[in-house]
Design a protein around this motif. Structure first.
Motif, PDB file in Angstrom:
ATOM      1  N   VAL A 133       0.841  -1.189   0.000  1.00  0.00           N
ATOM      2  CA  VAL A 133       0.000   0.000   0.000  1.00  0.00           C
ATOM      3  C   VAL A 133       0.880   1.244   0.000  1.00  0.00           C
ATOM      4  CG1 VAL A 133      -0.149   0.127   2.525  1.00  0.00           C
ATOM      5  CG2 VAL A 133      -1.998   1.065   1.134  1.00  0.00           C
ATOM      6  N   LEU A 134       0.359   2.306  -0.604  1.00  0.00           N
ATOM      7  CA  LEU A 134       1.069   3.576  -0.680  1.00  0.00           C
ATOM      8  C   LEU A 134       0.039   4.692  -0.555  1.00  0.00           C
ATOM      9  CD1 LEU A 134       3.726   5.118  -1.273  1.00  0.00           C
ATOM     10  CD2 LEU A 134       3.183   4.917  -3.706  1.00  0.00           C
ATOM     11  N   VAL A 135       0.257   5.621   0.388  1.00  0.00           N
ATOM     12  CA  VAL A 135      -0.667   6.736   0.583  1.00  0.00           C
ATOM     13  C   VAL A 135      -0.022   8.010   0.045  1.00  0.00           C
ATOM     14  CG1 VAL A 135      -1.984   8.109   2.239  1.00  0.00           C
ATOM     15  CG2 VAL A 135      -1.684   5.653   2.618  1.00  0.00           C
ATOM     16  N   LEU A 136      -0.698   8.659  -0.890  1.00  0.00           N
ATOM     17  CA  LEU A 136      -0.212   9.885  -1.506  1.00  0.00           C
ATOM     18  C   LEU A 136      -0.999  11.083  -0.984  1.00  0.00           C
ATOM     19  CD1 LEU A 136      -0.145   8.706  -5.245  1.00  0.00           C
ATOM     20  CD2 LEU A 136       1.713   8.543  -3.577  1.00  0.00           C
ATOM     21  N   SER A 137      -0.437  12.274  -1.178  1.00  0.00           N
ATOM     22  CA  SER A 137      -1.244  13.472  -0.972  1.00  0.00           C
ATOM     23  C   SER A 137      -2.243  13.555  -2.124  1.00  0.00           C
ATOM     24  CB  SER A 137      -0.354  14.714  -0.948  1.00  0.00           C
ATOM     25  OG  SER A 137       0.198  14.935  -2.244  1.00  0.00           O
ATOM     26  N   TYR A 138      -3.263  14.391  -1.973  1.00  0.00           N
ATOM     27  CA  TYR A 138      -4.259  14.488  -3.044  1.00  0.00           C
ATOM     28  C   TYR A 138      -3.652  15.014  -4.353  1.00  0.00           C
ATOM     29  CZ  TYR A 138      -8.703  15.344  -5.373  1.00  0.00           C
ATOM     30  OH  TYR A 138      -9.753  15.336  -6.268  1.00  0.00           O
ATOM     31  N   PRO A 139      -2.774  16.042  -4.310  1.00  0.00           N
ATOM     32  CA  PRO A 139      -2.135  16.486  -5.557  1.00  0.00           C
ATOM     33  C   PRO A 139      -1.282  15.389  -6.202  1.00  0.00           C
ATOM     34  CG  PRO A 139      -1.957  18.203  -3.898  1.00  0.00           C
ATOM     35  CD  PRO A 139      -2.472  16.987  -3.199  1.00  0.00           C
ATOM     36  N   GLN A 140      -0.568  14.612  -5.390  1.00  0.00           N
ATOM     37  CA  GLN A 140       0.235  13.513  -5.939  1.00  0.00           C
ATOM     38  C   GLN A 140      -0.659  12.475  -6.613  1.00  0.00           C
ATOM     39  OE1 GLN A 140       2.219  12.468  -2.243  1.00  0.00           O
ATOM     40  NE2 GLN A 140       4.210  12.995  -3.117  1.00  0.00           N
ATOM     41  N   TYR A 141      -1.776  12.171  -5.962  1.00  0.00           N
ATOM     42  CA  TYR A 141      -2.712  11.194  -6.516  1.00  0.00           C
ATOM     43  C   TYR A 141      -3.268  11.687  -7.858  1.00  0.00           C
ATOM     44  CZ  TYR A 141      -7.083   8.495  -6.902  1.00  0.00           C
ATOM     45  OH  TYR A 141      -8.120   7.710  -7.343  1.00  0.00           O
ATOM     46  N   CYS A 142      -3.621  12.958  -7.923  1.00  0.00           N
ATOM     47  CA  CYS A 142      -4.157  13.511  -9.172  1.00  0.00           C
ATOM     48  C   CYS A 142      -3.109  13.465 -10.280  1.00  0.00           C
ATOM     49  CB  CYS A 142      -4.628  14.949  -8.955  1.00  0.00           C
ATOM     50  SG  CYS A 142      -6.089  15.086  -7.896  1.00  0.00           S
ATOM     51  N   ARG A 143      -1.844  13.766  -9.940  1.00  0.00           N
ATOM     52  CA  ARG A 143      -0.786  13.710 -10.950  1.00  0.00           C
ATOM     53  C   ARG A 143      -0.594  12.273 -11.432  1.00  0.00           C
ATOM     54  NH1 ARG A 143       1.782  17.603  -7.505  1.00  0.00           N
ATOM     55  NH2 ARG A 143       3.102  16.007  -6.550  1.00  0.00           N
ATOM     56  N   TYR A 144      -0.684  11.321 -10.500  1.00  0.00           N
ATOM     57  CA  TYR A 144      -0.517   9.916 -10.888  1.00  0.00           C
ATOM     58  C   TYR A 144      -1.635   9.477 -11.830  1.00  0.00           C
ATOM     59  CZ  TYR A 144      -0.264   4.830 -10.530  1.00  0.00           C
ATOM     60  OH  TYR A 144      -0.191   3.488 -10.835  1.00  0.00           O
ATOM     61  N   SER A 153      -3.307  11.346 -13.792  1.00  0.00           N
ATOM     62  CA  SER A 153      -3.069  12.034 -15.061  1.00  0.00           C
ATOM     63  C   SER A 153      -2.011  11.312 -15.882  1.00  0.00           C
ATOM     64  CB  SER A 153      -2.641  13.481 -14.796  1.00  0.00           C
ATOM     65  OG  SER A 153      -2.306  14.144 -15.999  1.00  0.00           O
ATOM     66  N   VAL A 154      -0.925  10.862 -15.217  1.00  0.00           N
ATOM     67  CA  VAL A 154       0.134  10.128 -15.916  1.00  0.00           C
ATOM     68  C   VAL A 154      -0.414   8.817 -16.472  1.00  0.00           C
ATOM     69  CG1 VAL A 154       2.270   8.819 -15.547  1.00  0.00           C
ATOM     70  CG2 VAL A 154       2.086  11.156 -14.707  1.00  0.00           C
ATOM     71  N   LEU A 155      -1.216   8.112 -15.688  1.00  0.00           N
ATOM     72  CA  LEU A 155      -1.798   6.853 -16.162  1.00  0.00           C
ATOM     73  C   LEU A 155      -2.650   7.072 -17.412  1.00  0.00           C
ATOM     74  CD1 LEU A 155      -2.946   4.883 -12.963  1.00  0.00           C
ATOM     75  CD2 LEU A 155      -0.900   4.546 -14.344  1.00  0.00           C
ATOM     76  N   ALA A 156      -3.414   8.157 -17.396  1.00  0.00           N
ATOM     77  CA  ALA A 156      -4.270   8.438 -18.552  1.00  0.00           C
ATOM     78  C   ALA A 156      -3.426   8.714 -19.796  1.00  0.00           C
ATOM     79  CB  ALA A 156      -5.177   9.628 -18.249  1.00  0.00           C
ATOM     80  N   ARG A 157      -2.320   9.434 -19.620  1.00  0.00           N
ATOM     81  CA  ARG A 157      -1.458   9.766 -20.756  1.00  0.00           C
ATOM     82  C   ARG A 157      -0.740   8.535 -21.308  1.00  0.00           C
ATOM     83  NH1 ARG A 157       1.730  15.301 -18.914  1.00  0.00           N
ATOM     84  NH2 ARG A 157      -0.109  16.528 -18.333  1.00  0.00           N
ATOM     85  N   LEU A 158      -0.434   7.590 -20.413  1.00  0.00           N
ATOM     86  CA  LEU A 158       0.350   6.423 -20.824  1.00  0.00           C
ATOM     87  C   LEU A 158      -0.513   5.188 -21.067  1.00  0.00           C
ATOM     88  CD1 LEU A 158       3.413   6.674 -18.373  1.00  0.00           C
ATOM     89  CD2 LEU A 158       3.191   7.596 -20.685  1.00  0.00           C
ATOM     90  N   SER A 159      -1.822   5.373 -21.152  1.00  0.00           N
ATOM     91  CA  SER A 159      -2.724   4.216 -21.237  1.00  0.00           C
ATOM     92  C   SER A 159      -2.413   3.303 -22.414  1.00  0.00           C
ATOM     93  CB  SER A 159      -4.175   4.695 -21.312  1.00  0.00           C
ATOM     94  OG  SER A 159      -4.358   5.523 -22.458  1.00  0.00           O
ATOM     95  N   GLU A 160      -1.888   3.836 -23.491  1.00  0.00           N
ATOM     96  CA  GLU A 160      -1.593   3.018 -24.666  1.00  0.00           C
ATOM     97  C   GLU A 160      -0.096   2.829 -24.871  1.00  0.00           C
ATOM     98  OE1 GLU A 160      -4.013   1.582 -26.270  1.00  0.00           O
ATOM     99  OE2 GLU A 160      -5.547   2.629 -25.076  1.00  0.00           O
ATOM    100  N   GLN A 161       0.693   3.171 -23.846  1.00  0.00           N
ATOM    101  CA  GLN A 161       2.148   3.121 -23.968  1.00  0.00           C
ATOM    102  C   GLN A 161       2.716   1.938 -23.178  1.00  0.00           C
ATOM    103  OE1 GLN A 161       3.669   5.236 -26.054  1.00  0.00           O
ATOM    104  NE2 GLN A 161       1.634   6.126 -26.464  1.00  0.00           N
ATOM    105  N   PRO A 162       3.943   1.494 -23.490  1.00  0.00           N
ATOM    106  CA  PRO A 162       4.559   0.380 -22.753  1.00  0.00           C
ATOM    107  C   PRO A 162       4.836   0.747 -21.294  1.00  0.00           C
ATOM    108  CG  PRO A 162       6.140   1.402 -24.252  1.00  0.00           C
ATOM    109  CD  PRO A 162       4.797   1.985 -24.594  1.00  0.00           C
ATOM    110  N   SER A 163       4.761  -0.265 -20.418  1.00  0.00           N
ATOM    111  CA  SER A 163       4.943  -0.011 -18.985  1.00  0.00           C
ATOM    112  C   SER A 163       6.355   0.452 -18.653  1.00  0.00           C
ATOM    113  CB  SER A 163       4.620  -1.274 -18.180  1.00  0.00           C
ATOM    114  OG  SER A 163       5.603  -2.275 -18.376  1.00  0.00           O
ATOM    115  N   SER A 164       7.306   0.233 -19.561  1.00  0.00           N
ATOM    116  CA  SER A 164       8.688   0.654 -19.301  1.00  0.00           C
ATOM    117  C   SER A 164       8.790   2.159 -19.108  1.00  0.00           C
ATOM    118  CB  SER A 164       9.601   0.214 -20.448  1.00  0.00           C
ATOM    119  OG  SER A 164       9.152   0.749 -21.682  1.00  0.00           O
ATOM    120  N   LEU A 165       7.833   2.925 -19.650  1.00  0.00           N
ATOM    121  CA  LEU A 165       7.867   4.374 -19.488  1.00  0.00           C
ATOM    122  C   LEU A 165       7.649   4.790 -18.032  1.00  0.00           C
ATOM    123  CD1 LEU A 165       5.977   5.745 -22.636  1.00  0.00           C
ATOM    124  CD2 LEU A 165       8.403   5.940 -22.099  1.00  0.00           C
TER     125      LEU A 165
END
Length: 265
Positions: free
Chosen positions: A178-189, A191-203
């Protein structure tokens, strides 16, 4: 916990009056050795009748005159396990932090730990493919990833000696559940997932992606939550394991580390 199984891991990381500060400790519980280090999140139950919550280990120290081994942790509860309960304003992946840090002896913290909690709350971290994990181990990128995490999550402390001892125990380097983030960190994460949804996990191990809020979960079973609020937990005041009398002097050191942490993030 087996008698005399508590031992510091790695070198000390500071002195303040009668206090010596450390980065990690190991213990033996139910026949299994385990290491917990600063910045780790793990599951605890403060009393048998209490709900399981998440502890974030923030400070470890030894009081030289009394030889007490002590810890300071931040506790996070699901909204439904707080006095106010869950409301429509709480997010699906949200936890609420106890307003005060809890200071307990290491032997009591070990007794609180819940090795197999069955926790099923949170957003499952995007796992790295086996081929990416193999690449990390062959070209030094795993060490580089650890250095990046040390600089951002643990105030720049060097954890090489702790990682080395974890490897000797055969303990997964990044076995956090488990990992607990601040709310801004969670939102950034998210956002990154959405941008990389079609990209390789190595990114996900790319330093630019990490700097933008990506998280490389080496273990592949990490649940991610966020915290944006605190509450007062009256039941902790009655917990006989809490020993705030040892925390006043050590809190100065903790505030210094916290200031560095906030400056980096």
């Amino acid at each position: 916990m087996e008698p005399n199984s508590l031992k510091w891991v790695g070198s000390s990381c500071g002195l303040h009056g009668p206090y010596i500060f450390y980065k990690a400790f190991k213990f033996n519980r139910d026949g299994k050795l385990r290491i917990l280090s600063l910045g780790d999140f793990f599951f605890v139950r403060c009393k048998a009748e209490d709900p399981i919550c998440i502890a974030e280990l923030q400070l470890l120290w030894e009081e030289r005159t009394s030889k007490q081994l002590l810890s300071s942790s931040k506790l996070y509860f699901l909204p439904e396990d707080t006095p106010q309960g869950r409301t429509v304003t709480h997010g699906e992946h949200e936890v609420i932090a106890v307003s005060e840090k809890v200071i307990v002896r290491l032997e009591d913290l070990v007794k609180w730990t819940v090795p197999d909690s069955g926790w099923a709350h949170g957003l499952k971290a995007e796992p790295l493919k086996p081929s990416v994990l193999r690449e990390l181990g062959t070209n030094g990128r795993r060490e580089a990833l650890h250095r990046y995490r040390e600089s951002t999550l643990t105030s720049g402390l060097n954890f090489k000696d702790v990682q080395r001892e974890r490897a000797q125990l055969g303990q997964e380097e990044d076995g956090r559940k488990v990992l607990v983030l601040s709310y801004p960190q969670y939102c950034r994460y998210r956002s990154v997932l959405a941008r990389l949804s079609e990209q390789p996990s190595s990114l996900l191990i790319d330093h630019t992606v990490l700097a933008l809020g990506g998280i490389a979960a080496l273990g592949g079973a990490t649940m991610i939550l966020y915290c944006r609020d605190t509450f007062d937990n009256p039941t902790l005041l009655k917990n006989e394991s809490i020993c705030d009398e040892f925390g006043e002097g050590a809190q100065t050191k903790h505030n210094t580390l916290s200031t560095k942490h906030k400056r980096i993030l």
